[in-house]
Design a protein around this motif. Structure first.
Motif, short mmCIF file in Angstrom:
data_model
loop_
_atom_site.label_atom_id
_atom_site.label_comp_id
_atom_site.label_asym_id
_atom_site.label_seq_id
_atom_site.Cartn_x
_atom_site.Cartn_y
_atom_site.Cartn_z
N LEU A 104 65.67 51.10 22.09
CA LEU A 104 66.36 49.99 22.28
C LEU A 104 66.94 49.93 23.70
N VAL A 105 66.88 51.05 24.60
CA VAL A 105 67.43 50.84 25.84
C VAL A 105 66.21 50.35 26.64
N PRO A 106 64.88 50.73 26.88
CA PRO A 106 63.75 50.19 27.20
C PRO A 106 63.64 48.76 26.89
N ILE A 107 63.67 48.37 25.68
CA ILE A 107 63.56 46.96 25.20
C ILE A 107 64.79 46.13 25.81
N VAL A 108 65.87 46.42 26.00
CA VAL A 108 66.80 45.55 26.80
C VAL A 108 66.40 45.62 28.40
N MET A 109 66.03 46.62 28.65
CA MET A 109 65.55 46.70 30.10
C MET A 109 64.74 45.67 30.61
N ILE A 115 64.02 37.86 31.99
CA ILE A 115 64.84 36.88 32.27
C ILE A 115 65.26 36.56 33.74
N THR A 116 65.51 37.90 34.32
CA THR A 116 65.69 37.75 35.78
C THR A 116 64.34 37.30 36.67
N SER A 117 63.23 37.70 36.12
CA SER A 117 62.09 37.15 36.79
C SER A 117 61.99 35.80 36.58
N TYR A 118 62.26 35.31 35.54
CA TYR A 118 62.14 33.73 35.29
C TYR A 118 63.07 33.16 36.26
N HIS A 119 64.28 33.56 36.49
CA HIS A 119 65.29 33.19 37.28
C HIS A 119 65.12 33.67 38.53
N ALA A 120 63.83 33.41 39.16
CA ALA A 120 63.22 34.26 40.37
C ALA A 120 64.07 33.68 41.72
N GLU A 121 64.92 32.53 41.59
CA GLU A 121 65.75 32.15 42.73
C GLU A 121 66.54 33.18 43.13
N LEU A 122 66.91 34.09 42.45
CA LEU A 122 67.52 35.38 43.12
C LEU A 122 66.55 36.15 43.67
N GLU A 123 67.07 36.70 44.91
CA GLU A 123 66.01 37.25 45.83
C GLU A 123 65.66 38.57 45.23
N ASN A 124 66.96 39.47 44.72
CA ASN A 124 66.46 40.76 44.29
C ASN A 124 66.71 40.62 42.77
N THR A 125 65.38 40.66 42.13
CA THR A 125 65.09 40.35 40.93
C THR A 125 65.62 41.68 40.11
N ASP A 126 65.13 42.94 40.37
CA ASP A 126 65.56 43.99 39.65
C ASP A 126 66.72 44.73 40.07
N GLU A 127 67.71 44.41 40.64
CA GLU A 127 68.95 44.73 40.75
C GLU A 127 69.98 44.56 39.94
N ASN A 128 70.97 45.36 39.67
CA ASN A 128 72.15 45.26 38.93
C ASN A 128 71.69 45.38 37.30
N GLN A 129 70.56 46.02 36.90
CA GLN A 129 70.02 46.16 35.78
C GLN A 129 71.29 47.00 34.84
N LEU A 133 72.53 47.14 31.19
CA LEU A 133 72.00 48.24 30.02
C LEU A 133 73.25 48.91 29.76
N LEU A 134 74.37 49.04 30.64
CA LEU A 134 75.62 49.85 30.31
C LEU A 134 76.08 49.82 28.85
N PRO A 135 76.21 48.63 28.28
CA PRO A 135 76.73 48.42 27.07
C PRO A 135 76.00 49.09 26.01
N VAL A 140 74.08 53.45 22.28
CA VAL A 140 72.93 54.14 21.81
C VAL A 140 72.87 55.71 21.99
N VAL A 141 73.49 55.93 23.29
CA VAL A 141 73.04 57.60 23.71
C VAL A 141 74.07 58.24 22.85
N PRO A 142 75.55 58.08 22.65
CA PRO A 142 76.31 58.79 21.90
C PRO A 142 76.15 58.91 20.46
N SER A 143 75.38 57.56 19.93
CA SER A 143 75.19 57.57 18.57
C SER A 143 73.71 58.57 18.23
#
Length: 184
Positions: A104-109, A115-129, A133-135, A140-143
């Protein structure tokens, strides 16, 4: 006695036909999945059929590349994220191991990247992932760790093998739809 033997013979034939029918469905589904997986390089190369222009007119509509400045480059970005996402989904829904929730972690990533690539007006597409992913990671990790700890605790307390323990912890929905419903 003849009728009893005939009934018994018909029951055996019917049960064998059911097994063969189930086996043929599994073989057909496996063949479709294997064919799709082996054709993913062709899916990835679909971006080469897109023109190298800012606006791409198709029968489905017009695509304006915007930030990407080239429809071909934009499709390269999307195929580089969609193809692995599709493969992750196939792996998730066909995995028989107890740890498949870690997928599920790479699926969410990858979903977030699309989604961020689609909204590419943001200059840094892969930032703040990590913020997205934190929630997922917190759940997932503790379970997965707790399941693993429980498995190894039971292994130390019993005479079962690791495969028997995996089978015991495995959730076995009857089909893909029931596996999807298990999460919602």
């Amino acid at each position: 006695m003849d009728r009893l033997q005939q009934k018994s013979k018909k029951r055996k034939e019917n049960s064998l036909n059911g097994v063969n029918n189930n086996l043929s469905r599994t073989a057909i589904l496996g063949t479709i999945i294997a064919t799709f997986i082996s054709s993913t390089p062709l899916l990835y190369l679909l971006h080469e059929s897109v023109p190298d222009t800012a606006v791409w007119d198709t029968f489905l509509g017009t695509y304006e590349s915007g930030f990407w400045e080239s429809a071909q480059y934009a499709m390269w970005v999307y195929t580089g994220k969609v193809v692995p996402l599709i493969l992750m989904f196939i792996w998730f829904f066909t995995c028989k191991h107890w740890w498949y929730h870690a997928l599920l972690v790479p699926i969410v990533m990858y979903s977030f990247q699309i989604i961020t690539s689609y909204h590419a007006e943001l200059e840094n597409t892969d930032e703040n992932q990590i913020l997205i992913l934190l929630p997922v990671l917190v759940i997932v990790v503790p379970s997965i760790y707790l399941i693993r700890a429980k498995m190894f605790n039971k292994i130390n307390m019993s005479n079962k093998t690791l495969e028997e323990m995996e089978a015991e912890f495995m959730i076995k929905p009857k089909g893909v739809w029931s596996k999807v419903k298990q999460y919602f």
